[in-house]
Design an enzyme around this catalytic site. Structure first.
Site, PDB file in Angstrom:
ATOM      1  CG  HIS A 126      -1.906   0.962   1.419  1.00 13.23           C
ATOM      2  ND1 HIS A 126      -1.653   2.257   1.792  1.00 13.23           N
ATOM      3  CD2 HIS A 126      -3.242   0.883   1.247  1.00 13.23           C
ATOM      4  CE1 HIS A 126      -2.784   2.927   1.850  1.00 13.23           C
ATOM      5  NE2 HIS A 126      -3.773   2.112   1.527  1.00 13.23           N
ATOM      6  CG  ASP A 203       0.617  -2.234   6.080  1.00  8.63           C
ATOM      7  OD1 ASP A 203      -0.336  -2.320   6.885  1.00  8.63           O
ATOM      8  OD2 ASP A 203       0.541  -1.617   4.996  1.00  8.63           O
ATOM      9  CD  GLN A 206      -7.005  -4.323   4.505  1.00  9.18           C
ATOM     10  OE1 GLN A 206      -7.945  -5.001   4.929  1.00  9.18           O
ATOM     11  NE2 GLN A 206      -7.167  -3.099   4.057  1.00  9.18           N
ATOM     12  CE  LYS A 229      -7.243   0.242   6.448  1.00  7.77           C
ATOM     13  NZ  LYS A 229      -8.014   0.569   5.241  1.00  7.77           N
ATOM     14  CB  CYS A 370      -3.672   3.403  -1.447  1.00  4.85           C
ATOM     15  SG  CYS A 370      -4.815   4.722  -1.143  1.00  4.85           S
TER      16      CYS A 370
HETATM   17  N1  PMP Z   1      -1.802  -0.634   4.615  1.00  2.99           N
HETATM   18  C1  PMP Z   1      -2.769  -1.390   4.118  1.00  2.99           C
HETATM   19  C2  PMP Z   1      -2.458  -2.794   3.695  1.00  2.99           C
HETATM   20  C3  PMP Z   1      -4.068  -0.877   4.010  1.00  2.99           C
HETATM   21  O1  PMP Z   1      -5.038  -1.629   3.505  1.00  2.99           O
HETATM   22  C4  PMP Z   1      -4.324   0.444   4.443  1.00  2.99           C
HETATM   23  C5  PMP Z   1      -5.713   1.054   4.310  1.00  2.99           C
HETATM   24  N2  PMP Z   1      -6.312   0.853   3.075  1.00  2.99           N
HETATM   25  C6  PMP Z   1      -3.282   1.190   4.971  1.00  2.99           C
HETATM   26  C7  PMP Z   1      -2.032   0.615   5.054  1.00  2.99           C
HETATM   27  C8  PMP Z   1      -3.463   2.588   5.452  1.00  2.99           C
HETATM   28  O2  PMP Z   1      -4.361   2.636   6.500  1.00  2.99           O
HETATM   29  P1  PMP Z   1      -4.850   4.060   7.042  1.00  2.99           P
HETATM   30  O3  PMP Z   1      -5.491   4.737   5.859  1.00  2.99           O
HETATM   31  O4  PMP Z   1      -5.816   3.737   8.115  1.00  2.99           O
HETATM   32  O5  PMP Z   1      -3.651   4.787   7.490  1.00  2.99           O
END
Ligand code: PMP
Length: 419
Positions: A126, A203, A206, A229, A370
């Site tokens: 991401h 990270d 998820q 999430k 993203c």
């Molecule tokens: N890493 C991953 C794998 C994600 O799915 C996300 C959110 N889509 C993020 C980081 C970023 O999370 P946040 O927008 O809550 O900072």
């Protein structure tokens, strides 16, 4: 699993929003990888805090401040237990996963990285686990390297040993892809990285919401995720990092709360983890996040994972029956994966697909999620993504598939040109 252990109907009753209609159809919410819905217990915790004991924490000497401080710090303890972390001193509250990774990149990177060092990432990250490292590389002269992905959406682990060099100081990798649903073997990756002297940041945006995560079992040095999430409010993130590592890092932001003493020209830092929590934190949302943890624990993370596994297998099976539909990510039954399913319909732009699905009451995400480098790797500009959580049902997967047929029927009309 017995029906009693996992009662989706009962779970759904706790989520007021799941009972609303969208475009005059019952809502089917399949955008959980973006953010999840909140149970009434979490919403009530917010109302309760603001109605009964709203106060600033740590510095107040009155009853409200003491209650608020105790509630906030109790969630730190709770988060440590949830992650099987050895101590709550390892838990830093931030705004989200993005801020957690930026905090680590900045505070650890500035203290430990020099020109010529290397950070190892993967092709499926991401932007949150990519851009902070690009910024750090630019600031320090470090370089970035990437573990490649095979076509099925699994990382080429055989490359890891070649990519890990004496210059590699950190491996930063996602535990579960927000696009492909791939679950990476982070425990094994951590073991190999440690053998070569590199640290590991996971990270877990998820993974922590969807499966049991034990930071000691993984052995990672740091791990980041977001409350929103996993049934909690927006505006709360967590950075777990080993205590010794946090001790070795410089602060991220400066200001109130993170100091022990301040002179006009210099200061000394508060103990960890408070050294990393400058200013008034997001008290209400952290407290309500504690309710989300309680909720998930009551259902059980293994039971949640099993429910999602079953739903995802069903979704993949049904989606594969649709003519002209391509799924990105692992689809073999033997491959354990998470509940984010990315797909495209032949000849149709994902945004058009998402718009018609919305008209049918089905909320999915369409876009690059993203993960632009991953989109390029897949050879697409965007995808549709359906992602499940503990409150989704087979009937909702059926509604998704029916709605996809409606999309195809809509765009096959001669008046609607295909892209
Ligand atoms: N890493 C991953 C794998 C994600 O799915 C996300 C959110 N889509 C993020 C980081 C970023 O999370 P946040 O927008 O809550 O900072």
């Amino acid at each position: 699993m017995s029906a009693n252990a996992f009662d989706v109907k009962r779970i759904r009753a706790d989520f007021p929003i799941l009972h609303r209609r969208v475009h005059d159809k019952p809502l089917v919410y399949l955008d959980n990888a973006a953010t999840t819905q909140k149970p009434r217990q979490v919403i009530d915790a917010l109302v309760n805090y603001y109605s009964r004991y709203n106060a600033n924490i740590h510095r107040g000497i009155h009853a409200l401040a003491e209650e608020a401080t105790a509630a906030y710090e109790a969630v730190r303890e709770h988060t440590a237990r949830f992650l099987h972390a050895p101590s709550s001193r390892s838990i830093v509250f931030t705004r989200n996963t993005t801020e957690s990774i930026n905090l680590f990149a900045s505070a650890w990177g500035r203290a430990h990285l020099k020109s010529g060092d290397q950070i190892l990432l993967s092709e499926m990250e991401h932007h949150s686990n990519l851009v902070p490292w690009q910024l750090l590389a630019k600031a320090t002269g470090a370089t970035l390297a990437f573990i490649k992905m095979a076509d099925e959406g699994l990382l080429k682990l055989e490359e890891l040993d070649r990519l890990l060099t004496p210059r590699t100081k950190l491996v930063a990798v996602t535990q579960m892809s927000n696009v492909l649903g791939t679950i990476n073997p982070v425990q094994e990756m951590t073991r190999r990285a440690h053998e070569r002297g590199a640290l590991v940041l996971i990270d877990a945006a998820q993974s922590v919401p969807h499966l049991p995560v034990d930071v000691q079992q993984i052995g990672c040095d740091a791990l980041a995720f977001s409350s929103h999430k996993m049934l909690g409010p927006t505006g709360v993130g967590v950075l777990y990092a080993r205590e010794a590592l946090l001790e070795s890092m410089e602060p991220f932001l400066g200001g109130g709360e993170m100091i022990t003493d301040v002179q006009l020209t210099s200061s000394t830092w508060n103990e960890i983890p408070w050294k990393f929590e400058a200013g008034t934190p997001n008290i209400a949302d952290v407290i309500a996040f504690g309710e989300a943890l309680t909720y998930l624990e009551r259902i059980g993370m293994s039971a949640i994972q099993a429910h999602e596994r079953e739903l995802t297998t069903y979704a993949i099976q049904r989606l594969r029956e649709v003519t002209g539909l391509t799924i990105y990510g692992p689809t073999r039954a033997a491959v354990e994966r998470g509940g984010a399913v990315a797909f495209n319909l032949e000849g149709l732009h994902p945004h058009d697909v998402g718009t018609v699905l919305d008209a049918e009451g089905v909320a999915v995400r369409a876009g690059h999620h993203c993960a632009k480098p991953l989109m390029r790797r897949l050879g697409v500009v965007a995808t549709v993504r359906a992602s499940v959580y503990l409150y989704n049902t087979r009937e909702e997967i059926d509604r998704l598939v029916e709605a996809i047929h409606a999309v195809q029927a809509f765009f096959s009309k001669p008046t609607h040109a295909k892209v």
